[in-house]
Design a protein around this motif. Structure first.
Motif, PDB file in Angstrom:
ATOM      1  N   ASN A 340       0.843  -1.198   0.000  1.00 55.63           N
ATOM      2  CA  ASN A 340       0.000   0.000   0.000  1.00 55.63           C
ATOM      3  C   ASN A 340       0.875   1.243   0.000  1.00 55.63           C
ATOM      4  N   THR A 341       0.552   2.192  -0.847  1.00 55.45           N
ATOM      5  CA  THR A 341       1.316   3.437  -0.869  1.00 55.45           C
ATOM      6  C   THR A 341       0.963   4.284   0.358  1.00 55.45           C
ATOM      7  N   THR A 342       1.977   4.946   0.895  1.00 58.28           N
ATOM      8  CA  THR A 342       1.790   5.818   2.058  1.00 58.28           C
ATOM      9  C   THR A 342       1.781   7.283   1.675  1.00 58.28           C
ATOM     10  N   ARG A 343       2.090   7.582   0.404  1.00 57.55           N
ATOM     11  CA  ARG A 343       2.201   8.972  -0.025  1.00 57.55           C
ATOM     12  C   ARG A 343       1.979   9.032  -1.522  1.00 57.55           C
ATOM     13  N   SER A 344       1.243  10.020  -1.979  1.00 57.18           N
ATOM     14  CA  SER A 344       1.051  10.225  -3.405  1.00 57.18           C
ATOM     15  C   SER A 344       1.467  11.648  -3.751  1.00 57.18           C
ATOM     16  N   VAL A 345       2.344  11.772  -4.739  1.00 53.48           N
ATOM     17  CA  VAL A 345       2.906  13.070  -5.119  1.00 53.48           C
ATOM     18  C   VAL A 345       2.784  13.225  -6.634  1.00 53.48           C
ATOM     19  N   MET A 407      11.304  18.572  -0.143  1.00 56.83           N
ATOM     20  CA  MET A 407      10.112  17.796   0.216  1.00 56.83           C
ATOM     21  C   MET A 407      10.475  16.793   1.303  1.00 56.83           C
ATOM     22  N   ALA A 408       9.667  16.709   2.348  1.00 60.88           N
ATOM     23  CA  ALA A 408       9.916  15.788   3.454  1.00 60.88           C
ATOM     24  C   ALA A 408       9.298  14.429   3.153  1.00 60.88           C
ATOM     25  N   ALA A 409       9.962  13.365   3.598  1.00 56.39           N
ATOM     26  CA  ALA A 409       9.438  12.008   3.442  1.00 56.39           C
ATOM     27  C   ALA A 409       9.914  11.158   4.604  1.00 56.39           C
ATOM     28  N   ASP A 410       9.093  10.182   4.989  1.00 56.75           N
ATOM     29  CA  ASP A 410       9.409   9.311   6.113  1.00 56.75           C
ATOM     30  C   ASP A 410      10.110   8.048   5.629  1.00 56.75           C
ATOM     31  N   PHE A 411      11.176   7.688   6.341  1.00 56.30           N
ATOM     32  CA  PHE A 411      11.902   6.455   6.068  1.00 56.30           C
ATOM     33  C   PHE A 411      10.959   5.252   6.133  1.00 56.30           C
ATOM     34  N   ARG A 412      11.124   4.356   5.178  1.00 52.42           N
ATOM     35  CA  ARG A 412      10.345   3.123   5.036  1.00 52.42           C
ATOM     36  C   ARG A 412       8.906   3.374   4.577  1.00 52.42           C
ATOM     37  N   GLY A 413       8.633   4.557   4.068  1.00 51.18           N
ATOM     38  CA  GLY A 413       7.357   4.761   3.398  1.00 51.18           C
ATOM     39  C   GLY A 413       7.394   4.147   2.002  1.00 51.18           C
ATOM     40  N   THR A 473       3.932   9.930 -16.496  1.00 47.01           N
ATOM     41  CA  THR A 473       4.575   8.672 -16.118  1.00 47.01           C
ATOM     42  C   THR A 473       4.402   8.495 -14.618  1.00 47.01           C
ATOM     43  N   ALA A 474       3.972   7.301 -14.197  1.00 54.24           N
ATOM     44  CA  ALA A 474       3.745   7.021 -12.777  1.00 54.24           C
ATOM     45  C   ALA A 474       4.723   5.962 -12.299  1.00 54.24           C
ATOM     46  N   LEU A 475       5.151   6.107 -11.058  1.00 54.81           N
ATOM     47  CA  LEU A 475       6.081   5.152 -10.478  1.00 54.81           C
ATOM     48  C   LEU A 475       5.755   4.907  -9.018  1.00 54.81           C
ATOM     49  N   TYR A 476       6.145   3.744  -8.551  1.00 55.89           N
ATOM     50  CA  TYR A 476       6.107   3.396  -7.129  1.00 55.89           C
ATOM     51  C   TYR A 476       7.547   3.358  -6.632  1.00 55.89           C
ATOM     52  N   MET A 477       7.781   3.979  -5.473  1.00 55.52           N
ATOM     53  CA  MET A 477       9.148   4.072  -4.986  1.00 55.52           C
ATOM     54  C   MET A 477       9.226   3.782  -3.488  1.00 55.52           C
ATOM     55  N   LEU A 501      14.416  19.491  -7.324  1.00 55.80           N
ATOM     56  CA  LEU A 501      14.090  19.660  -5.912  1.00 55.80           C
ATOM     57  C   LEU A 501      14.859  18.611  -5.142  1.00 55.80           C
ATOM     58  N   TYR A 502      14.760  18.667  -3.811  1.00 58.85           N
ATOM     59  CA  TYR A 502      15.395  17.653  -2.971  1.00 58.85           C
ATOM     60  C   TYR A 502      14.348  16.939  -2.137  1.00 58.85           C
ATOM     61  N   LEU A 503      14.571  15.634  -1.968  1.00 56.39           N
ATOM     62  CA  LEU A 503      13.719  14.787  -1.147  1.00 56.39           C
ATOM     63  C   LEU A 503      14.507  14.400   0.100  1.00 56.39           C
ATOM     64  N   ARG A 504      14.024  14.845   1.257  1.00 56.93           N
ATOM     65  CA  ARG A 504      14.694  14.521   2.520  1.00 56.93           C
ATOM     66  C   ARG A 504      13.978  13.324   3.148  1.00 56.93           C
ATOM     67  N   ILE A 505      14.625  12.159   3.063  1.00 55.52           N
ATOM     68  CA  ILE A 505      14.086  10.950   3.687  1.00 55.52           C
ATOM     69  C   ILE A 505      14.686  10.855   5.079  1.00 55.52           C
ATOM     70  N   TYR A 506      13.813  10.875   6.074  1.00 53.73           N
ATOM     71  CA  TYR A 506      14.264  11.081   7.458  1.00 53.73           C
ATOM     72  C   TYR A 506      13.912   9.888   8.341  1.00 53.73           C
ATOM     73  N   SER A 507      14.881   9.506   9.172  1.00 52.92           N
ATOM     74  CA  SER A 507      14.650   8.515  10.219  1.00 52.92           C
ATOM     75  C   SER A 507      14.942   9.152  11.568  1.00 52.92           C
ATOM     76  N   PRO A 508      14.022   9.098  12.520  1.00 54.66           N
ATOM     77  CA  PRO A 508      14.266   9.708  13.834  1.00 54.66           C
ATOM     78  C   PRO A 508      15.237   8.909  14.696  1.00 54.66           C
ATOM     79  N   ALA A 509      15.638   7.719  14.235  1.00 60.57           N
ATOM     80  CA  ALA A 509      16.480   6.854  15.067  1.00 60.57           C
ATOM     81  C   ALA A 509      17.883   7.419  15.264  1.00 60.57           C
ATOM     82  N   ASN A 510      18.380   8.214  14.300  1.00 59.52           N
ATOM     83  CA  ASN A 510      19.731   8.771  14.384  1.00 59.52           C
ATOM     84  C   ASN A 510      20.750   7.666  14.650  1.00 59.52           C
TER      85      ASN A 510
END
Length: 536
Positions: A340-345, A407-413, A473-477, A501-510
């Protein structure tokens, strides 16, 4: 009794030696490259130009590596201006620090050195490197980057008799600084002056083959503005790999290679022994540019004859490529169509005029470079450099404006991204640090109903994809690589004038599990200059 004891000790040491040998051989090896980047005279279209050379070569030296290798590239900048190299398609797992674009790295100052430390983790395939700052790419500085499979990993075709790299693309006779001045002045670039194959114009390069043998050609479009078509007179192209994915082995007479894309084909020398044309020509252009090389049989008794084979011009090939099985990852695979997709852009490209100058934009935002690389600003928590959410997830239809868009994005989305191209020219989009599944493409405007047509079973996984004129063109990533990653148009003038643009994929685990720490040799510039970093 003493003999048995001594023999037991010997056996134990032999077993320990075997374990040590296995462990040592199991380590990922290191490959070292030392590069000196300089200006030099080149004559690609028959006139003298100032090129960017690596160790005196144009194109630069090829990087040869194997899955999981550590590739250490020491770059000395002998130019009179800052310089960076990026690695198109190399994913930099957990390590956007090494990506080599201005959003992640400070440029290498003139007269100084920087060492890139790359690991080609879980990758195979055909890629290339290129200079990423300003319009340096128009002066050369690019080369091939080959990642071979480990010997224990099966490959779905027999080893070829030879392996050739073809770096093809359009070229301008203008110096790269002149091209930059045109863009800075608010105009677009003129039509290219020609096409090159491995740094040379027509009839400048020969590939020698033996009759009856099969060869691998790794083809990349390293140009600035135009898609190309590749073909070999009288020979079929068996497609076997696209940017690290083995494909269904379909046979083609010719193959389109859009800006930034890479393919591998197998070619069997099964024709009468003579010389044949290798031809590349521009696609979707009113004037068709063509360049040729020679496919030379070693026992040839005759040179090339006739005209180079004609290729397609403006017709669209809607075929989407399908994969032959799991991606080449020793950790296995998963079925992308069942997630299941967690985000559509939706990302729509436009060509606005801003402040009286030609710009290019994504969702009405035309990217401007900050004074500090985004990755460094993020690491040091420097305010005012960028803001998350500074680009909307969907086209606004509003007036275009200048902004450092992140653009912000969550790790493992797991994201659905739709590239929409309402313009009359073909687009090509690249995403650093990620591979994605191309699930659909079609003409017209994208609507949610188009999801019913997606290929959710066996599409290709890659990192660069075309969007045809007035099409989508559509893609799943999978968002499985933490870092700051560049999404850009591979049309270099469009990219330079804001279509990125830049996509910041972020994990809070550090945690090192998710992302490597800043390297100890990181160059600090802008508002990060003078700050201290933790050594690795």
């Amino acid at each position: 009794m003493g003999f048995r004891l001594r023999w037991s000790v010997v056996v134990m040491w032999l077993l320990l030696l075997v374990v040590v040998v296995v462990v040592v051989n199991g380590e990922s090896p290191y490959r070292f490259y030392n590069w000196n980047v300089t200006y030099g005279d080149i004559y690609p279209l028959g006139i003298k130009q100032q090129g960017i050379l690596i160790n005196g070569q144009f194109p630069g030296p090829q990087i040869e590596s194997v899955t999981n290798d550590n590739v250490i590239v020491s770059v000395f900048n002998g130019l009179d201006e800052p310089f960076l190299i990026s690695w198109n398609g190399v994913q930099q797992r957990r390590n956007s620090w090494q990506d080599g674009v201005y959003g992640t790295n400070c440029p290498i100052p003139p007269g100084q050195n920087f060492t890139y430390i790359l690991q080609v983790k879980d990758q195979i395939g055909s890629y290339f490197y290129f200079p990423s700052l300003d319009m340096h790419k128009a002066a050369g500085g690019y080369g091939g980057f080959k990642i071979s499979s480990r010997s224990v990993i099966p490959v779905p075709f027999d080893p070829p008799a030879g392996d050739f790299t073809i770096l093809a693309g359009d070229w301008y006779k203008n110096n790269h600084t002149d091209l930059k001045a045109i863009l800075d002045g608010g105009s677009d670039l003129p039509f290219p002056d020609g096409l090159l194959i491995n740094g040379r114009g027509s009839n400048g390069y020969t590939f020698t083959v033996d009759q009856g043998k099969t060869y691998r050609f790794r083809i990349s479009n390293v140009g600035l503005a135009t898609s190309i078509n590749f073909r070999i007179q009288g020979h079929k192209l068996l497609l076997v790999e696209v940017e690290g994915t083995h494909t269904l082995q379909n046979t083609y007479d010719s193959l389109d290679v859009h800006l930034g894309q890479s393919y591998s084909v197998l070619v069997t020398a099964d024709q009468p022994p003579q010389d044949y044309f290798i031809a590349v020509s521009s696609r979707f252009t009113s004037e068709v540019l063509t360049a040729t090389s020679t496919f030379h049989y070693s026992n040839s008794g005759k040179g090339v004859s006739g005209d180079p084979p004609a290729g397609p011009t403006t017709e669209i090939d809607w075929r989407n490529l399908t994969a032959s099985g799991p991606r080449p990852n020793p950790q296995g695979s998963y079925h992308y169509g069942m997630i299941n997709t967690t985000r559509s852009v939706r990302l729509q490209n436009t060509a606005p005029t801003i402040n009286g100058k030609q710009r290019y934009a994504v969702n009405s935002v035309s990217f401007i470079q900050p004074d500090t690389p985004l990755k460094l600003a993020d690491y040091f928590k420097i305010g005012g450099v960028f803001s998350l959410g500074s680009i909307p997830d969907n086209p606004t239809g509003g007036g275009a404006y200048l902004q450092t868009s992140v653009m912000a994005a969550d790790f493992r989305g797991f994201a659905e991204i739709i590239f929409e191209n309402p313009e009359d020219t073909v687009q090509s989009w690249h995403i650093d640090g990620q591979n994605f599944f191309v699930v659909g493409m079609d003409g017209g405007e994208w609507t949610p109903a188009n999801r019913l047509t997606y290929n959710l079973r066996d599409t290709i996984s890659r990192c660069t994809v075309q969007v045809y004129p007035k099409s989508w063109t559509a893609l799943y990533m999978p968002l499985d690589n933490v870092g700051m990653w560049n999404i850009r148009s591979e049309n270099w003038a469009h990219q330079y004038l804001g279509q990125q643009l830049y996509l910041r994929i972020y994990s809070p685990a550090n945690s090192w599990r998710d992302e490597y720490p800043i390297p100890s040799n990181a160059i600090l510039c802008g508002q990060a200059a003078g700050r201290s970093i933790r050594s690795l």
